[in-house]
Design an enzyme around this catalytic site. Structure first.
Site, short mmCIF file in Angstrom:
data_model
loop_
_atom_site.label_atom_id
_atom_site.label_comp_id
_atom_site.label_asym_id
_atom_site.label_seq_id
_atom_site.Cartn_x
_atom_site.Cartn_y
_atom_site.Cartn_z
N CYS A 150 41.84 39.46 50.27
CA CYS A 150 43.03 38.97 49.58
C CYS A 150 44.24 39.60 50.25
O CYS A 150 44.12 40.58 50.97
CB CYS A 150 42.99 39.35 48.11
SG CYS A 150 44.21 38.45 47.11
N LYS B 4 38.23 32.57 38.81
CA LYS B 4 39.04 33.75 38.53
C LYS B 4 40.24 33.34 37.69
O LYS B 4 41.04 32.51 38.10
CB LYS B 4 39.50 34.38 39.85
CG LYS B 4 40.41 35.57 39.66
CD LYS B 4 40.69 36.27 40.97
CE LYS B 4 41.65 37.42 40.78
NZ LYS B 4 41.92 38.13 42.03
N ARG C 199 46.09 46.66 38.91
CA ARG C 199 47.34 46.45 39.65
C ARG C 199 48.10 47.76 39.81
O ARG C 199 48.80 47.96 40.79
CB ARG C 199 48.17 45.36 38.99
CG ARG C 199 47.49 44.01 39.16
CD ARG C 199 48.27 42.87 38.56
NE ARG C 199 47.46 41.64 38.60
CZ ARG C 199 47.78 40.52 38.01
NH1 ARG C 199 48.92 40.44 37.33
NH2 ARG C 199 47.00 39.48 38.10
N LYS D 242 35.33 36.00 36.73
CA LYS D 242 36.17 37.18 36.53
C LYS D 242 37.31 36.84 35.59
O LYS D 242 37.96 35.82 35.83
CB LYS D 242 36.70 37.62 37.89
CG LYS D 242 37.62 38.80 37.85
CD LYS D 242 38.11 39.08 39.24
CE LYS D 242 39.20 40.14 39.13
NZ LYS D 242 39.99 40.23 40.31
#
Ligand code: PBG
Length: 324
Positions: free
Chosen positions: A120, A195, A205, A248
């Site tokens: 990602c 997701k 995060r 997820k």
């Protein structure tokens, strides 16, 4: 089967009987432990919102891997915090990037460890989105090339499996193609097929410093309200060549795991995400719940719903609990 001929309690009388007829089990072999890798030397710092989870420098990884393997946890997935971020997330596909270094270190010093990588851009872009921005929108098609480059660089560094988590359309096919062209036809892709745009990613995060600077991820991650769309996403990734389908988050989406289990015959992974971990740890720290029991019941329910594999920050704790 009418009472008193049938008595459900007969088979619940003691643990040996219960174990004899238990339908679902968990083994450390089914768990994947996430690792956060950061620049520096001798760094091992706890993530404040994820007690027991550490961000660590490359030199700490082998020790961590050996501890995992000692517990029977032979799978890790890597997330990186690059020294510098930029608009195109170049740290994600740099040959000497943080993840590329981490893979090499692990494959050198703990070669038995199965190393998967998250593919990602969000940890590497200065704007925190999972792709390239064009007119403030995440541009799907120009992002694909960079994701493919990232996956290839992980493969070249020695990764055992790549796991794209960006939610761009078409990325599994793009990654499969570049891997095959470069003789990595045996490298599996674990796709974050389903997701959701979830609030349960909050602590991650913070840990990976990848919250979007502006806006949110709703234009690429899925709407939590949707289940039919999940089936389309999964079907697409199967067609594009995914080897494992991931759902997820996990616990708020057990119905999705179960639907996927019924519909597809590929292995299914579920990601028990950071917020799910943090909630259990916080309540346990307050003495409001029994942390070990809630962990076990949570992971068991994810298996019962149909997941073969669970990615979880509890992997080591769970392995310790199973060992007794
Ligand atoms: C990167 C990525 C995220 C997670 C895994 N890969 C964050 C996000 O999509 O915002 C979340 C994992 C967790 O919460 O434990 N795209």
């Amino acid at each position: 089967m009418v009472f008193p001929e049938y008595r459900g309690r007969r088979l619940r009388r003691n643990e040996t009987l219960r174990a004899l007829v238990r339908e679902t089990t968990i083994s450390p072999a089914q768990l994947i432990y996430p690792l956060f890798v950061m620049p520096g030397k001798n760094v091992r710092e706890e993530v404040p919102s994820m007690p027991g989870v550490f961000r660590m420098s490359v030199d700490q990884l082998a020790k961590e891997a050996k501890e995992c393997m000692g517990l029977g946890v032979n799978n890790v997935i890597l997330f990186g915090l690059p020294a510098k971020k930029d608009a195109r997330g170049s740290g994600a596909y740099a040959n000497d990037g943080i993840i590329q270094q981490a893979i090499k270190e692990l494959k050198n010093k703990a070669p038995e460890m199965m190393v998967s990588t998250d593919v990602c851009l969000c940890e590497y872009t200065d704007h925190g989105h999972c792709g390239i921005l064009i007119n403030e929108q995440v541009d799907n098609d120009s992002t694909l090339e960079l994701l493919a480059k990232t996956a290839l660089s992980h493969a070249q560094a020695g990764a055992d499996m790549v796991a794209p988590s960006d939610m761009m359309d078409g990325r599994v096919a793009e990654i499969r193609a570049i891997l095959d062209e470069n003789n990595f036809e045996m490298l599996p892709i674990m796709s974050y097929a389903v997701k959701y745009a979830s609030a349960f990613y909050g602590p991650f995060r913070d840990a990976a410093e990848c919250a979007p600077q502006q806006g949110d991820r709703k234009a690429y991650q899925m709407d939590p309200a949707n289940v039919r769309e999940a089936m389309r996403e999964a079907a697409m990734d199967v067609d594009e060549g995914a080897d494992i389908l991931m759902v997820k988050p996990a616990m708020a989406y057990l119905d999705i795991i179960s639907h996927l289990r019924d519909e597809f015959d590929l292995p299914i992974a579920a990601y028990h995400v950071s917020g799910e971990y943090a909630m259990i740890k916080a309540a346990a720290a307050n003495g409001w719940i029994d942390g070990d029991k809630v962990m076990y019941e949570s992971l068991l329910s994810i298996r019962r719903a149909g997941a073969d594999t669970i990615i979880t920050y509890f992997a080591k704790d769970m392995a310790r609990l199973l060992r007794g």
